[in-house]
Design a protein around this motif. Structure first.
Motif, PDB file in Angstrom:
ATOM      1  N   THR A 397      31.793  57.907  81.710  1.00 44.77           N
ATOM      2  CA  THR A 397      31.866  56.525  82.178  1.00 44.77           C
ATOM      3  C   THR A 397      33.317  56.083  82.303  1.00 44.77           C
ATOM      4  OG1 THR A 397      29.712  55.878  81.274  1.00 44.77           O
ATOM      5  CG2 THR A 397      31.319  54.126  81.592  1.00 44.77           C
ATOM      6  N   ALA A 398      34.153  56.423  81.322  1.00 46.33           N
ATOM      7  CA  ALA A 398      35.566  56.039  81.380  1.00 46.33           C
ATOM      8  C   ALA A 398      36.259  56.676  82.577  1.00 46.33           C
ATOM      9  CB  ALA A 398      36.265  56.445  80.082  1.00 46.33           C
ATOM     10  N   VAL A 399      35.980  57.962  82.824  1.00 43.90           N
ATOM     11  CA  VAL A 399      36.570  58.639  83.978  1.00 43.90           C
ATOM     12  C   VAL A 399      36.162  57.942  85.267  1.00 43.90           C
ATOM     13  CG1 VAL A 399      36.487  60.765  85.341  1.00 43.90           C
ATOM     14  CG2 VAL A 399      36.760  60.886  82.857  1.00 43.90           C
ATOM     15  N   ALA A 543      45.348  47.080  86.181  1.00 47.30           N
ATOM     16  CA  ALA A 543      45.845  48.452  86.292  1.00 47.30           C
ATOM     17  C   ALA A 543      45.908  49.134  84.937  1.00 47.30           C
ATOM     18  CB  ALA A 543      47.222  48.458  86.952  1.00 47.30           C
ATOM     19  N   ALA A 544      46.414  48.437  83.925  1.00 45.61           N
ATOM     20  CA  ALA A 544      46.516  49.045  82.600  1.00 45.61           C
ATOM     21  C   ALA A 544      45.138  49.282  81.993  1.00 45.61           C
ATOM     22  CB  ALA A 544      47.350  48.147  81.692  1.00 45.61           C
ATOM     23  N   GLU A 545      44.242  48.321  82.166  1.00 46.60           N
ATOM     24  CA  GLU A 545      42.899  48.444  81.586  1.00 46.60           C
ATOM     25  C   GLU A 545      42.188  49.684  82.108  1.00 46.60           C
ATOM     26  OE1 GLU A 545      38.566  46.137  81.703  1.00 46.60           O
ATOM     27  OE2 GLU A 545      40.347  45.190  82.565  1.00 46.60           O
ATOM     28  N   HIS A 546      42.379  49.998  83.379  1.00 49.18           N
ATOM     29  CA  HIS A 546      41.650  51.109  83.994  1.00 49.18           C
ATOM     30  C   HIS A 546      42.531  52.338  84.249  1.00 49.18           C
ATOM     31  CE1 HIS A 546      38.008  48.768  84.418  1.00 49.18           C
ATOM     32  NE2 HIS A 546      38.688  47.794  84.994  1.00 49.18           N
ATOM     33  N   ASN A 547      43.738  52.365  83.654  1.00 45.28           N
ATOM     34  CA  ASN A 547      44.574  53.560  83.694  1.00 45.28           C
ATOM     35  C   ASN A 547      44.903  53.967  85.130  1.00 45.28           C
ATOM     36  OD1 ASN A 547      46.007  55.654  82.477  1.00 45.28           O
ATOM     37  ND2 ASN A 547      44.225  57.026  82.343  1.00 45.28           N
ATOM     38  N   LEU A 548      45.241  52.992  85.960  1.00 41.81           N
ATOM     39  CA  LEU A 548      45.399  53.270  87.381  1.00 41.81           C
ATOM     40  C   LEU A 548      46.664  54.059  87.707  1.00 41.81           C
ATOM     41  CD1 LEU A 548      44.075  50.038  89.106  1.00 41.81           C
ATOM     42  CD2 LEU A 548      42.837  52.002  88.170  1.00 41.81           C
ATOM     43  N   ASP A 549      47.690  53.995  86.852  1.00 41.27           N
ATOM     44  CA  ASP A 549      48.883  54.802  87.097  1.00 41.27           C
ATOM     45  C   ASP A 549      48.531  56.291  87.081  1.00 41.27           C
ATOM     46  OD1 ASP A 549      50.465  52.566  87.378  1.00 41.27           O
ATOM     47  OD2 ASP A 549      51.327  52.671  85.354  1.00 41.27           O
ATOM     48  N   PHE A 550      47.654  56.672  86.170  1.00 35.01           N
ATOM     49  CA  PHE A 550      47.228  58.073  86.130  1.00 35.01           C
ATOM     50  C   PHE A 550      46.539  58.471  87.428  1.00 35.01           C
ATOM     51  CE2 PHE A 550      43.559  60.903  85.500  1.00 35.01           C
ATOM     52  CZ  PHE A 550      44.233  62.088  85.174  1.00 35.01           C
ATOM     53  N   TRP A 551      45.610  57.636  87.897  1.00 32.94           N
ATOM     54  CA  TRP A 551      44.856  57.974  89.114  1.00 32.94           C
ATOM     55  C   TRP A 551      45.755  57.959  90.340  1.00 32.94           C
ATOM     56  CZ3 TRP A 551      40.423  60.283  88.531  1.00 32.94           C
ATOM     57  CH2 TRP A 551      39.729  60.099  87.328  1.00 32.94           C
TER      58      TRP A 551
END
Length: 556
Positions: A397-399, A543-551
């Protein structure tokens, strides 16, 4: 979900949840489709009998509003008219009763209340009109396109009585053809009609919008101020209509709720359709279309379980992926409101695994990541290790929440380049879940204990209208949030801007800041001195909540 397979497969994987496409849309003038001048808006109808282009209809008076149900906007699309563009409604004499919903469009059974059995009716192209008491002349109009994965649902799922009473807007809900009956794309059909083979359900939506354009003034609505809105598959349809040359002039604003801007390629749609024909058993017939049109709807639905069919690019109505259109600016440039829930994919992890009695295992988690993210899988597995989560399902779910949210951010950015764009996230994580989950939780310990991870897909709809005939157990703070959200949506329907009195200011989306509206309720103590309230606010934390920098790094 589509599977990514190239070295940069994250981009392909994103397409499954709405990634933007590439290409060019050639605008086609469609003003000729609009017959004559706009009708002059009238006040609220003085009688429950209203004349439409096809004949008179008699509605019903309810507390605070009037309704006209089951009005046909196109002819019966069964028999020889299967897989043809929607045809005009035959006129009738006298007064037609419009106090009961029309038939739902053919679909298999599902878990939503009211859908326990398959529906085989095809004479289903009807709409429902809800007009608040005291509506002013030229009231704004909202046309709602239901979700359901393009395989289920109906206009009657949405009860907008609270919305129309609070906003003064008129709401129209519609049915459209679903599944293989709505989206079959075969060479034989392309020979018959070039107007959008594979997209009859989307053409139905345009026919409904033309009905609104020609008739809604008689119900008190303004045909020049129509907002198209939809959720999930209905939201995808809104974006499809934004990019459709033949939808020009049919709406002034658009709302995309938890949906994407993506149509599969014509080749993919044709491959799906060919597999469906084999599943029906018509692939060896001398006349494939005659065989398909003679097959009972129940048999078509059975074949659809083995070989599903989805909308695809094609024809004069849908010549290009809508993701292409929003990237290049070649779409109907109207104000757009769009967003998502904060745990969109939590519903699907539950639905595809735990609900079926087969919770995701560690091995299945790795398999899903590898098949979905291809050459980027090792990076995804390292970023979302099983050791960081209580269960493999929560990791998955997190991914999926991360990749889906990245896709949404791309769409916010693309649209904001061309039109006023109002982005949001429904972040009321403590909400009662939507009707189907809420009913399951009353009888199933698995559903009660499942960690959905926040507000899931569909949870926000109950805050706008009664969904699937259910009134959910919201607390007083959540009821205040509901009132606030209806106010935002109503203001947007009125003039393309959600801002209004007594609500936090909602800025247009700017990709440099990433600010969006976070919609949530307060947590007021029941015995305290403070009144219940909504606690929505503009935030830069998406962006931080959903780790968008990684994606974002995966697609670089």
């Amino acid at each position: 979900m589509n599977r990514a397979r190239s070295s940069h497969r994250i981009a392909v994987a994103m397409a499954a949840v709405g990634v933007l496409g590439l290409g060019l849309l050639s605008p086609v003038a469609a003003d000729a489709l609009r017959s004559g001048a706009d009708p002059e808006p009238a006040a609220h109808p003085s009688s429950l009998v209203v004349r439409t282009d096809a004949g008179k209809v008699r509605g019903d008076s309810r507390t605070g509003y009037d309704e006209w149900l089951g009005i046909p906007y196109a002819a019966d699309p069964s028999g020889p008219d299967r897989w043809k563009s929607p045809q005009p409604v035959p006129t009738w004499s006298g007064v037609r009763d419009a106090t009961a919903f029309g038939s739902r469009c053919a679909q298999n059974s599902g878990w939503d209340p009211g859908y326990e059995k398959a529906v085989t009716s095809e004479d289903c192209l009807a709409l429902n009109v809800y007009v608040p008491d005291g509506a002013k002349a030229g009231a704004p109009v909202v046309v709602w396109i239901h979700g359901g994965g393009n395989t289920g649902g109906a206009g009657q799922d949405t009860d907008p009585r609270r919305f129309v009473q609070q906003t003064g807007a008129i709401v129209v809900t519609i049915n459209y053809r679903l599944g293989a009956l709505g989206f079959l794309n075969l060479s034989e059909l392309r020979t018959e009609s070039g107007n959008g083979p594979g997209n009859y359900g989307l053409l139905d939506q345009q026919a409904a919008l033309r009905w609104v354009h020609g008739n809604i003034a008689r119900f008190g609505g303004d045909p020049r101020n129509v907002t198209i809105a939809g959720q999930s598959a209905g939201a995808g349809a809104v974006c499809d209509e934004l990019a459709s040359p033949t939808a020009k002039g049919l709406f002034a604003h658009a709302v995309i709720v938890s949906g994407s801007c993506n149509l599969q390629t014509a080749a993919s749609g044709q491959a799906q359709s060919t597999a469906f024909v084999r599943a029906v058993g018509c692939d060896t017939a001398s006349d494939v279309l005659a065989c398909l049109r003679a097959t009972p709807a129940a048999d078509l639905l059975a074949a659809q379980k083995k070989a599903g069919v989805s909308p695809s690019v094609g024809g004069t109505a849908f010549p290009v992926n809508p993701g292409t259109a929003v990237q290049t600016g070649n779409f109907h440039r109207v104000p757009v409101m769009l967003g998502q829930t904060d745990s969109e994919r939590g519903l699907f992890t539950f639905q595809n695994y735990d609900y079926l009695g087969t919770p995701m295992t560690a091995a299945v988690y790795e398999q899903q990541v590898r098949s979905t993210y291809g050459a980027n899988a090792d990076e995804v597995l390292a970023e979302y290790p099983l050791s960081a989560y209580d269960t493999p399902g929560e990791a998955w779910t997190a991914v999926q929440n991360g990749s889906t949210s990245f896709t949404r951010q791309q769409l916010f950015t693309a649209l904001s380049k061309w039109v006023p764009t109002y982005a949001y996230e429904f972040a009321e994580s403590d909400t009662p879940h939507f009707a189907s989950i809420d009913l399951l939780q009353q009888t199933s310990e698995t559903a009660r204990d499942y960690p959905f991870g926040g507000a899931v897909h569909v949870d926000d709809l109950g805050y706008l209208w009664n969904y699937l005939g259910q009134t959910l157990p919201y607390d007083d703070d959540q009821l205040e949030l509901s009132q606030q959200m209806i106010g935002y949506w109503g203001s947007f329907a009125a003039d393309g801007d959600p801002n209004g009195p007594r609500t936090p200011a909602w800025p247009t989306y700017d990709p440099r800041t990433g600010d969006l509206m976070s919609l949530k309720a307060c947590d007021t103590a029941p015995s305290g001195n403070r009144a219940p309230a909504a606690c929505s606010k503009v935030t830069d934390g998406f962006a931080a909540e959903h780790n968008l920098d990684f994606w974002a790094g995966l697609t670089a």
